[in-house]
Design an enzyme around this catalytic site. Structure first.
Site, PDB file in Angstrom:
ATOM      1  N   ARG A 181       0.986  -1.223  -0.001  1.00 38.54           N
ATOM      2  CA  ARG A 181      -0.139   0.021  -0.145  1.00 38.54           C
ATOM      3  C   ARG A 181       0.715   1.381   0.063  1.00 38.54           C
ATOM      4  O   ARG A 181       0.431   2.147  -0.580  1.00 38.54           O
ATOM      5  CB  ARG A 181      -0.847   0.092   1.121  1.00 38.54           C
ATOM      6  CG  ARG A 181      -1.960   0.935   1.197  1.00 38.54           C
ATOM      7  CD  ARG A 181      -3.210   0.931   2.321  1.00 38.54           C
ATOM      8  NE  ARG A 181      -3.941   1.824   2.457  1.00 38.54           N
ATOM      9  CZ  ARG A 181      -4.206   2.972   3.230  1.00 38.54           C
ATOM     10  NH1 ARG A 181      -3.388   2.803   4.322  1.00 38.54           N
ATOM     11  NH2 ARG A 181      -5.105   3.565   3.263  1.00 38.54           N
ATOM     12  N   ILE A 226      -6.763   7.533  -0.382  1.00 43.95           N
ATOM     13  CA  ILE A 226      -6.814   6.146  -0.587  1.00 43.95           C
ATOM     14  C   ILE A 226      -7.636   5.522   0.512  1.00 43.95           C
ATOM     15  O   ILE A 226      -7.567   5.992   1.781  1.00 43.95           O
ATOM     16  CB  ILE A 226      -5.246   5.572  -0.426  1.00 43.95           C
ATOM     17  CG1 ILE A 226      -5.254   3.982  -0.772  1.00 43.95           C
ATOM     18  CG2 ILE A 226      -4.612   5.936   0.888  1.00 43.95           C
ATOM     19  CD1 ILE A 226      -3.827   3.553  -0.656  1.00 43.95           C
ATOM     20  N   SER A 227      -8.614   4.490   0.268  1.00 44.01           N
ATOM     21  CA  SER A 227      -9.706   4.142   1.333  1.00 44.01           C
ATOM     22  C   SER A 227      -8.738   3.253   2.431  1.00 44.01           C
ATOM     23  O   SER A 227      -7.600   2.732   1.871  1.00 44.01           O
ATOM     24  CB  SER A 227     -10.519   3.146   0.655  1.00 44.01           C
ATOM     25  OG  SER A 227     -11.396   4.100  -0.325  1.00 44.01           O
ATOM     26  N   ALA A 228      -9.235   3.215   3.420  1.00 42.14           N
ATOM     27  CA  ALA A 228      -8.615   2.585   4.751  1.00 42.14           C
ATOM     28  C   ALA A 228      -8.554   0.933   4.016  1.00 42.14           C
ATOM     29  O   ALA A 228      -9.514   0.358   3.527  1.00 42.14           O
ATOM     30  CB  ALA A 228      -9.376   2.719   6.054  1.00 42.14           C
ATOM     31  N   PRO A 229      -7.484   0.507   4.517  1.00 41.98           N
ATOM     32  CA  PRO A 229      -7.313  -1.123   4.224  1.00 41.98           C
ATOM     33  C   PRO A 229      -8.513  -1.970   4.769  1.00 41.98           C
ATOM     34  O   PRO A 229      -9.069  -2.809   3.930  1.00 41.98           O
ATOM     35  CB  PRO A 229      -6.308  -1.563   4.886  1.00 41.98           C
ATOM     36  CG  PRO A 229      -5.559  -0.468   5.176  1.00 41.98           C
ATOM     37  CD  PRO A 229      -6.429   0.681   5.385  1.00 41.98           C
TER      38      PRO A 229
END
Ligand code: SAM
Length: 222
Positions: free
Chosen positions: A42, A68-71
């Site tokens: 990431r 960027i979205s949270a994992p």
């Protein structure tokens, strides 16, 4: 403190393994999904100044007011697509390319649309470095989908619209799943829709979420 020093695939491997353990604890059980999260670095998709936060379960800025979205969110949405391998998936909102990179390890073909050209160009370069050759990236308003490549086994919308864009339903294959965040700002719900017949769909609510705006003809006005 992060361990690992390389900027490539092996960098931060131990931290990624810890992330995978956290995803498992959150209920992500599909081993293929967990392996994809271990594989995709990431940190390589975000500005270097943020690498120290790359494996926290939080959204991070990627420029142009986007994230960027949270994992954990990406994992939840990926698992909700119920992927087996041969699928063709449409992603709306490429952003950093993280969701597309994860999908590249799980399905045959990904078509991803991003409305901001600079983000699309950066994501294309990142996906190239990660060897994600099964991702096709397009610049434009994806809120109406991409009928020319339909039908899709899955559609993942990674920006929040006021409501589910109706044109997307007709682009789902029979049995296909659509996952995305919809509803008023500050009160979005993650929704999964399944096409169960030519004109029949079922809908489940997977829980509250908070995404940046889906902007376009079938989203919020610019
Ligand atoms: N999937 C991304 C990732 O893994 O980094 C996260 C995407 S970010 C939360 C949402 C993205 O959707 C932004 O990059 C935004 O520019 C894009 N977006 C918003 N409306 C869009 C539209 N109508 N068509 C395509 N992309 C859109």
């Amino acid at each position: 403190m992060l361990s690992g020093h390389a900027s490539g695939r092996t960098g931060f491997l131990l931290v990624r393994r810890k992330l995978v353990e956290r995803l498992r604890a959150q209920g992500i059980s599909d081993p293929r999904v967990l392996a994809a999260f271990e594989d995709i670095p990431r940190h390589s998709l975000i500005p270097e100044v943020l690498w120290g936060q790359a494996y926290k379960d939080t959204a991070l800025p990627i420029g142009d007011g986007q994230t960027i979205s949270a994992p954990g969110v990406v994992a939840r949405m990926t698992a909700a697509l119920e992927l087996e391998g041969p699928e063709k998936i449409l992603e709306i909102g490429t952003g950093s390319g993280y969701q597309a990179a994860i999908l590249s390890r799980l399905v045959a073909r990904i078509i991803s649309i991003e409305r901001i050209p600079d983000l699309a160009h950066a994501a294309r370069a990142s996906l190239g470095r990660l060897g994600a050759q099964n991702v096709e990236l397009f610049v434009g308003d994806g809120s109406g989908g991409r009928p020319e490549d339909a039908p899709y086994d899955g559609i993942v919308v990674t920006a929040g619209g006021p409501e589910l864009p109706r044109p997307l339903l007709g682009q789902l294959a029979l049995g296909g799943r659509l996952v995305g965040p919809f509803g008023p700002r500050g009160a979005q719900q993650l929704i999964r829709v399944r096409r169960v017949g030519e004109t029949q769909f079922t809908q489940e609510t997977l829980g509250p979420c908070d995404f940046v705006d889906l902007i376009g003809q079938n989203g919020w006005p610019a």
